[in-house]
Design an enzyme around this catalytic site. Sequence first.
Site, PDB file in Angstrom:
ATOM      1  N   ASN A 155       0.749  -1.343   0.109  1.00 42.01           N
ATOM      2  CA  ASN A 155      -0.045   0.062   0.181  1.00 42.01           C
ATOM      3  C   ASN A 155       1.016   1.220   0.059  1.00 42.01           C
ATOM      4  O   ASN A 155       0.485   2.208  -0.709  1.00 42.01           O
ATOM      5  CB  ASN A 155      -1.273   0.124   1.135  1.00 42.01           C
ATOM      6  CG  ASN A 155      -0.473  -0.018   2.511  1.00 42.01           C
ATOM      7  OD1 ASN A 155       0.526  -0.551   2.688  1.00 42.01           O
ATOM      8  ND2 ASN A 155      -1.039   0.250   3.442  1.00 42.01           N
ATOM      9  N   GLU A 253       4.483  -4.446  12.132  1.00 43.84           N
ATOM     10  CA  GLU A 253       3.455  -3.339  12.119  1.00 43.84           C
ATOM     11  C   GLU A 253       2.395  -3.928  11.153  1.00 43.84           C
ATOM     12  O   GLU A 253       2.288  -4.358  10.232  1.00 43.84           O
ATOM     13  CB  GLU A 253       4.038  -2.222  11.188  1.00 43.84           C
ATOM     14  CG  GLU A 253       5.307  -1.573  11.902  1.00 43.84           C
ATOM     15  CD  GLU A 253       4.348  -0.747  13.079  1.00 43.84           C
ATOM     16  OE1 GLU A 253       3.359  -0.246  13.081  1.00 43.84           O
ATOM     17  OE2 GLU A 253       5.597  -0.278  13.790  1.00 43.84           O
ATOM     18  N   CYS A 287      -3.348   1.395   6.591  1.00 46.22           N
ATOM     19  CA  CYS A 287      -3.529   0.698   7.793  1.00 46.22           C
ATOM     20  C   CYS A 287      -4.163   1.428   8.979  1.00 46.22           C
ATOM     21  O   CYS A 287      -5.008   0.949   9.393  1.00 46.22           O
ATOM     22  CB  CYS A 287      -2.048   0.199   8.357  1.00 46.22           C
ATOM     23  SG  CYS A 287      -0.897   1.380   8.395  1.00 46.22           S
ATOM     24  N   GLU A 465       8.254   1.949  14.761  1.00 44.24           N
ATOM     25  CA  GLU A 465       9.229   2.549  13.794  1.00 44.24           C
ATOM     26  C   GLU A 465       8.965   4.216  13.978  1.00 44.24           C
ATOM     27  O   GLU A 465       8.179   4.770  14.570  1.00 44.24           O
ATOM     28  CB  GLU A 465       8.228   2.102  12.464  1.00 44.24           C
ATOM     29  CG  GLU A 465       8.426   0.875  12.324  1.00 44.24           C
ATOM     30  CD  GLU A 465       8.358   0.096  10.888  1.00 44.24           C
ATOM     31  OE1 GLU A 465       7.263   0.219  10.298  1.00 44.24           O
ATOM     32  OE2 GLU A 465       9.535  -0.481  10.263  1.00 44.24           O
TER      33      GLU A 465
END
Length: 501
Positions: A155, A253, A287, A465
């Site tokens: 994505n 993630e 997300c 992150e």
Amino acid sequence: MKYEKVTELFIDGKRQGSSSGEIRNVLHPADGHLVATFHEGGAADTVSAIDAARKTFDGTHWPSFSDEQRGKILEQVAEILERDKELFAQAESEDTAKRIVEARYDIDDVISVFRYFAKLANKPHEREVDPGRENVRSTMTTEPIGVVAMITPWNYPLLQASWKMAPAIATGCTFVIKPSELTPTTTSMMMDVFTEAGLPAGVANLVLGAGAVAGGPLSTHPGVDMVSFTGSLATGKRLMINSAETVKRVALELGGKNPNIIFADADLDAAIDNALTAVFLHSGQVCSSGARLLVEKKVHDQVVDEIARRAELIRLGGSHDEEAETGALISAAHRDKVERYVADALAEGAVLRAGGKRPEGSQFANGFFYRPTVLDNCTTEMTCVQDESFGPILTVETFETEEEAIKLGNDTIFGLAGAVWTSDSEKAQRMARRLRHGTIWINDYHPYVAQAEWGGFKQSGNGRELGEAGLAEYQEHKHIWQNLAPAPSEWFTPTKGQVNV
Ligand code: NAD
């Protein structure tokens, strides 16, 4: 720079074909034209790449490059990306079907990430610790964790990869990256950027191919110290299980089912407009998308009527269609999944307020388009409220009190992101602190910065992150204890005349 369109793997500083000799074509999701052709790697190629990364970490000077040297390489990467920004944006937009304007924003973000970690590379990473006694020097230091396997989704292909590659380089790790087989172009192009920026051969290695095949050894091979993964919950769980055998560090993630909470006292014009961006940006393939609207009951009709009306007006189109506001889904399989999700939601009692179908018109015939969809009358028990659709679908629930909004907002296995819309600042802060998600926006949706950690609570993943924690993910902590006045410890003291037995 000229970036190749028929692309090979990149191992130990050299392009090479896959051992199988197989090829994969990447097609544009909006109209099916051929975008690029890639060598399809397999497990043997991935093992070669891991070996190269291991050899470079264990046997070259790379891990002991100075912080300044690594910072300079990252700065240089950012400069090259700045120069070739349009090439990267075009390639990202072609692979993903996102509009070219969005792809340009993505590459700007990638550049910021490299600049941020270039600075962070120079952060002091030693500190003296009080040992609590004399004649001892006690030092805490950080070192690169070693060889990192990176696995990324389709994505935000290069952006997600940059969140891993930049801190790995900043700390002195070596890595093998496997981008999604659907969108490998920009990650592959980055290998040429790294070479031009002076990154030594063997630090960055690229493998290409299907998840469990080319990706398999990344979580099982003993030569890998850490797996850093962005993708679906199902794959994340599998990688965690696979990594257990060799006790790798695993950073995940994963998905989200993110509540966007609108109180009656909010600026409703702003809240409604942003609710559309929250969920329909990049056709919901985000997300942190605000796919779960929680709206205070007394403004439900006002808010949902307007969101549904405006969702029907959203213009779909290809990457270069200047009229288009959002694009196609990534693949036929993904659109099938989205369609099943809507059918199941309707069977469960959801009420269709907008969309719920493919767009009409010959311009959409060869692409994987789906209309922005609003499903009203949803409740927490429904699968459509609990599962991530990763498509352009908004589910709507209502609440009457702040407590109820918190309870609903936390009633999910995920914990990635969420938003609160209200003019009551104290209420917003109370909500932000009680919602169990990694990012909470107040009267906003989507912004993030490289300086702030990103990641999920609960089954949205572990680790972080970006930010300083995003650098620490790639480091080991070591304690060095130096006794400056060595002497016998006299713990084991033989008594006079004692003999060995
Ligand atoms: P996916 O899990 O299907 O694939 C992700 C990557 O894993 C791909 O490169 C794929 O080839 C690889 N893969 C699959 N099986 C593998 C295996 N057994 N071993 C090694 N590699 C394997 O996910 P996707 O469909 O590409 O991405 C969408 C998902 O990513 C969504 O759930 C989304 O929420 C999540 N995501 C999360 C974030 C975040 O920041 N939390 C960001 C972007 C996307």
